[in-house]
Design a protein around this motif. Structure first.
Motif, PDB file in Angstrom:
ATOM      1  N   LEU A  70      26.547 -26.387  62.632  1.00  0.00           N
ATOM      2  CA  LEU A  70      25.877 -27.553  62.063  1.00  0.00           C
ATOM      3  C   LEU A  70      26.282 -28.825  62.796  1.00  0.00           C
ATOM      4  CD1 LEU A  70      26.107 -26.682  58.259  1.00  0.00           C
ATOM      5  CD2 LEU A  70      24.078 -26.601  59.705  1.00  0.00           C
ATOM      6  N   GLU A  71      27.539 -28.919  63.142  1.00  0.00           N
ATOM      7  CA  GLU A  71      28.019 -30.089  63.880  1.00  0.00           C
ATOM      8  C   GLU A  71      27.440 -30.119  65.295  1.00  0.00           C
ATOM      9  OE1 GLU A  71      29.860 -33.613  64.647  1.00  0.00           O
ATOM     10  OE2 GLU A  71      29.797 -32.556  62.708  1.00  0.00           O
ATOM     11  N   GLN A  72      27.342 -28.944  65.935  1.00  0.00           N
ATOM     12  CA  GLN A  72      26.872 -28.881  67.319  1.00  0.00           C
ATOM     13  C   GLN A  72      25.373 -29.143  67.436  1.00  0.00           C
ATOM     14  OE1 GLN A  72      27.742 -25.177  69.307  1.00  0.00           O
ATOM     15  NE2 GLN A  72      26.669 -25.748  71.180  1.00  0.00           N
ATOM     16  N   TYR A  73      24.589 -28.538  66.545  1.00  0.00           N
ATOM     17  CA  TYR A  73      23.126 -28.577  66.708  1.00  0.00           C
ATOM     18  C   TYR A  73      22.426 -29.584  65.797  1.00  0.00           C
ATOM     19  CZ  TYR A  73      23.592 -24.390  69.574  1.00  0.00           C
ATOM     20  OH  TYR A  73      23.933 -23.495  70.566  1.00  0.00           O
ATOM     21  N   GLN A  74      23.103 -30.079  64.763  1.00  0.00           N
ATOM     22  CA  GLN A  74      22.559 -31.114  63.876  1.00  0.00           C
ATOM     23  C   GLN A  74      21.149 -30.768  63.386  1.00  0.00           C
ATOM     24  OE1 GLN A  74      24.202 -34.426  63.082  1.00  0.00           O
ATOM     25  NE2 GLN A  74      25.852 -32.983  63.554  1.00  0.00           N
ATOM     26  N   PRO A  75      20.987 -29.634  62.713  1.00  0.00           N
ATOM     27  CA  PRO A  75      19.636 -29.225  62.297  1.00  0.00           C
ATOM     28  C   PRO A  75      19.043 -30.139  61.233  1.00  0.00           C
ATOM     29  CG  PRO A  75      21.277 -27.808  61.291  1.00  0.00           C
ATOM     30  CD  PRO A  75      22.010 -28.660  62.292  1.00  0.00           C
ATOM     31  N   ASP A  76      17.716 -30.202  61.247  1.00  0.00           N
ATOM     32  CA  ASP A  76      16.965 -30.958  60.238  1.00  0.00           C
ATOM     33  C   ASP A  76      16.642 -30.111  59.021  1.00  0.00           C
ATOM     34  OD1 ASP A  76      16.333 -33.493  61.899  1.00  0.00           O
ATOM     35  OD2 ASP A  76      15.737 -31.837  63.213  1.00  0.00           O
ATOM     36  N   ALA A  77      16.785 -28.794  59.173  1.00  0.00           N
ATOM     37  CA  ALA A  77      16.500 -27.888  58.066  1.00  0.00           C
ATOM     38  C   ALA A  77      17.240 -26.579  58.297  1.00  0.00           C
ATOM     39  CB  ALA A  77      15.004 -27.621  57.947  1.00  0.00           C
ATOM     40  N   ILE A  78      17.521 -25.889  57.191  1.00  0.00           N
ATOM     41  CA  ILE A  78      18.109 -24.550  57.234  1.00  0.00           C
ATOM     42  C   ILE A  78      17.163 -23.626  56.483  1.00  0.00           C
ATOM     43  CG2 ILE A  78      20.040 -23.103  56.490  1.00  0.00           C
ATOM     44  CD1 ILE A  78      21.811 -25.624  56.756  1.00  0.00           C
ATOM     45  N   ILE A  79      16.804 -22.511  57.119  1.00  0.00           N
ATOM     46  CA  ILE A  79      15.947 -21.516  56.473  1.00  0.00           C
ATOM     47  C   ILE A  79      16.754 -20.237  56.347  1.00  0.00           C
ATOM     48  CG2 ILE A  79      13.768 -20.265  56.534  1.00  0.00           C
ATOM     49  CD1 ILE A  79      13.985 -23.151  58.830  1.00  0.00           C
ATOM     50  N   ASN A  80      17.025 -19.831  55.116  1.00  0.00           N
ATOM     51  CA  ASN A  80      17.928 -18.706  54.873  1.00  0.00           C
ATOM     52  C   ASN A  80      17.151 -17.417  54.625  1.00  0.00           C
ATOM     53  OD1 ASN A  80      20.239 -17.202  54.361  1.00  0.00           O
ATOM     54  ND2 ASN A  80      20.199 -17.677  52.179  1.00  0.00           N
ATOM     55  N   PHE A  81      17.016 -16.611  55.689  1.00  0.00           N
ATOM     56  CA  PHE A  81      16.439 -15.273  55.578  1.00  0.00           C
ATOM     57  C   PHE A  81      17.524 -14.211  55.420  1.00  0.00           C
ATOM     58  CE2 PHE A  81      13.226 -17.484  58.213  1.00  0.00           C
ATOM     59  CZ  PHE A  81      12.050 -17.149  57.552  1.00  0.00           C
ATOM     60  N   ALA A  82      18.762 -14.552  55.733  1.00  0.00           N
ATOM     61  CA  ALA A  82      19.829 -13.549  55.815  1.00  0.00           C
ATOM     62  C   ALA A  82      20.023 -12.866  54.465  1.00  0.00           C
ATOM     63  CB  ALA A  82      21.136 -14.204  56.268  1.00  0.00           C
ATOM     64  N   ALA A  83      19.843 -11.554  54.456  1.00  0.00           N
ATOM     65  CA  ALA A  83      19.974 -10.806  53.195  1.00  0.00           C
ATOM     66  C   ALA A  83      19.957  -9.312  53.474  1.00  0.00           C
ATOM     67  CB  ALA A  83      18.835 -11.149  52.237  1.00  0.00           C
ATOM     68  N   GLU A  84      20.638  -8.578  52.601  1.00  0.00           N
ATOM     69  CA  GLU A  84      20.406  -7.143  52.499  1.00  0.00           C
ATOM     70  C   GLU A  84      19.183  -6.970  51.605  1.00  0.00           C
ATOM     71  OE1 GLU A  84      22.011  -4.616  53.847  1.00  0.00           O
ATOM     72  OE2 GLU A  84      23.775  -5.595  54.704  1.00  0.00           O
ATOM     73  N   THR A  85      18.219  -6.113  52.020  1.00  0.00           N
ATOM     74  CA  THR A  85      16.924  -6.141  51.337  1.00  0.00           C
ATOM     75  C   THR A  85      16.398  -4.795  50.852  1.00  0.00           C
ATOM     76  OG1 THR A  85      15.650  -5.877  53.377  1.00  0.00           O
ATOM     77  CG2 THR A  85      16.221  -8.138  52.716  1.00  0.00           C
ATOM     78  N   HIS A  86      17.044  -3.688  51.208  1.00  0.00           N
ATOM     79  CA  HIS A  86      16.420  -2.399  50.901  1.00  0.00           C
ATOM     80  C   HIS A  86      16.922  -1.868  49.563  1.00  0.00           C
ATOM     81  CE1 HIS A  86      14.008   1.018  51.775  1.00  0.00           C
ATOM     82  NE2 HIS A  86      15.011   1.862  51.865  1.00  0.00           N
ATOM     83  N   VAL A  87      15.994  -1.663  48.620  1.00  0.00           N
ATOM     84  CA  VAL A  87      16.368  -1.272  47.262  1.00  0.00           C
ATOM     85  C   VAL A  87      17.165   0.028  47.257  1.00  0.00           C
ATOM     86  CG1 VAL A  87      15.499  -0.623  44.990  1.00  0.00           C
ATOM     87  CG2 VAL A  87      14.433  -2.507  46.229  1.00  0.00           C
ATOM     88  N   ASP A  88      16.713   1.032  48.005  1.00  0.00           N
ATOM     89  CA  ASP A  88      17.420   2.317  48.020  1.00  0.00           C
ATOM     90  C   ASP A  88      18.877   2.136  48.443  1.00  0.00           C
ATOM     91  OD1 ASP A  88      15.079   3.450  47.285  1.00  0.00           O
ATOM     92  OD2 ASP A  88      14.718   4.572  49.123  1.00  0.00           O
ATOM     93  N   ARG A  89      19.115   1.316  49.472  1.00  0.00           N
ATOM     94  CA  ARG A  89      20.492   1.076  49.920  1.00  0.00           C
ATOM     95  C   ARG A  89      21.300   0.351  48.850  1.00  0.00           C
ATOM     96  NH1 ARG A  89      21.565   1.561  55.618  1.00  0.00           N
ATOM     97  NH2 ARG A  89      19.704   2.195  56.759  1.00  0.00           N
ATOM     98  N   SER A  90      20.651  -0.540  48.088  1.00  0.00           N
ATOM     99  CA  SER A  90      21.377  -1.272  47.046  1.00  0.00           C
ATOM    100  C   SER A  90      21.810  -0.352  45.913  1.00  0.00           C
ATOM    101  CB  SER A  90      20.513  -2.416  46.496  1.00  0.00           C
ATOM    102  OG  SER A  90      19.590  -1.981  45.523  1.00  0.00           O
ATOM    103  N   ILE A  91      21.051   0.716  45.696  1.00  0.00           N
ATOM    104  CA  ILE A  91      21.418   1.691  44.670  1.00  0.00           C
ATOM    105  C   ILE A  91      22.625   2.501  45.118  1.00  0.00           C
ATOM    106  CG2 ILE A  91      20.619   3.760  43.443  1.00  0.00           C
ATOM    107  CD1 ILE A  91      17.766   2.516  43.585  1.00  0.00           C
ATOM    108  N   GLN A  92      22.684   2.817  46.404  1.00  0.00           N
ATOM    109  CA  GLN A  92      23.785   3.618  46.942  1.00  0.00           C
ATOM    110  C   GLN A  92      25.031   2.779  47.240  1.00  0.00           C
ATOM    111  OE1 GLN A  92      23.565   6.926  47.054  1.00  0.00           O
ATOM    112  NE2 GLN A  92      21.471   6.749  46.267  1.00  0.00           N
ATOM    113  N   SER A  93      24.830   1.541  47.724  1.00  0.00           N
ATOM    114  CA  SER A  93      25.965   0.705  48.157  1.00  0.00           C
ATOM    115  C   SER A  93      25.767  -0.740  47.706  1.00  0.00           C
ATOM    116  CB  SER A  93      26.109   0.763  49.686  1.00  0.00           C
ATOM    117  OG  SER A  93      26.269   2.087  50.130  1.00  0.00           O
TER     118      SER A  93
END
Length: 333
Positions: A70-93
């Protein structure tokens, strides 16, 4: 030109968003991605010589790295896509989902808020934090029930959905408590190019092409609202530019389909585009034991984003599915 920090930008939706952002000159891009199993560097290989695209391998839970970026690039916006997303995997782990989707989002919010607080008043006014979430936070719909609205009560039914609901609540709280300028979007099932093949549509396409069984949970009558990924990305950019701070916007494709219908349509298109003598792809359809806690139906009412921002999906399901299958045929895995 603005600068966006995109988290999870080597995943399916994130990489499609970055490609559109660079092609349409929305912004310079700084892409922070952990390079998990669902990340694919090839998704953005065409940007390797783009001086306004920067990739950094890292975790949204790494506060020191986030502060440095954030200090280096000084963004004007942050878009947060980062996530674990697969339902089957969430049931197992489920632990991985708690760590990334809840704790990771908290760490990202903390560092982002500290960065925002140090900006000039003008920069603070312009800054946005966009959190990309899912319709699964709302639970399951009865067959005749109206689609999910932004004011539908949360009722998550899987560890994945619960972790995303928790992150949504954190984002909303940071806006309400600290005045941090957040936006939340909840989308329906995405499909299109570059999707990891554990998800239904790419799984069926690739299994069919290799003449492997096409597994369908239960009776195949579970319903999802399908949103073509480039339509979703255009909606995200509109929300980022014109959405009201603190608001949630539901983004749907207006394309409710049963799972069995989706699979049958894929088979019919493949029969036309990749025919095999004396063979129909639908012969590979196999019904398997249903997923634990499998939600019956999702559907999105996207009248708010249409009314406020003028967004409508451009692709219907048939046109988007044809484009998707053509992409996988041209980019074999």
């Amino acid at each position: 030109m603005q600068t966006f920090l995109v988290t999870g930008g080597l995943g399916f939706i994130g990489s499609n968003f970055i490609l559109q952002a660079r092609e349409q000159q929305w912004a310079r891009i700084v892409n922070l991605d952990k390079l998990t199993y669902a990340s694919n560097p090839q998704n953005l290989a065409q940007l390797q010589d783009d001086r306004d695209y920067h990739f950094i391998r890292g975790d949204i839970g790494d506060r020191d790295l986030l502060s440095h970026l954030l200090e280096q690039y000084q963004p004007d916006a942050i878009i947060n896509f980062a996530a674990e997303t697969h339902v089957d995997r969430s049931i197992q782990s489920p632990q991985n989902f708690i760590q990334t989707n809840i704790v990771g989002t908290f760490q990202l919010l903390e560092v982002s808020k500290a960065y925002w607080e140090k900006l000039s008043v003008q920069k603070q006014t312009q800054f946005r934090f966009l959190h990309v979430s899912t319709d699964e936070v709302y639970g399951s719909l009865e067959p005749k029930a109206p689609p999910f609205r932004e004011d539908t009560p949360y009722a998550p039914n899987s560890p994945y959905a619960a972790s995303k609901a928790s992150s949504d609540h954190l984002v909303r709280a940071y806006c309400h408590t600290y005045g941090f300028p957040t936006l939340i979007t909840n989308c329906s099932n995405n499909y299109g190019p570059r999707q990891f093949p554990e998800k239904l549509i790419p799984l069926i396409i690739l299994n069919a092409l290799h003449e492997r069984p096409l597994p369908i949970y239960g009776d195949g009558q579970n319903i999802r609202d399908w949103l073509y990924v480039t339509d979703h990305c255009e909606a995200l950019y509109l929300v980022l530019q014109h959405g009201r701070i603190g608001e949630t916007y539901n983004i749907g494709g207006k394309n409710e389909q049963t799972n069995i219908t989706v699979v049958e349509k894929i088979c019919a298109i493949l029969d036309d585009l990749a025919p095999k003598p004396n063979f129909r792809y639908s012969s590979l359809i196999t019904f398997v034991k249903d997923r634990l806690g499998h939600d019956r139906r999702y559907a999105i009412d996207c009248s708010k984003i249409s009314r406020e921002l003028g967004w409508q999906p451009k692709e219907n399901f048939d046109s988007g599915l044809l484009k998707t299958i053509q992409w996988y045929l041209s980019n074999p895995i």
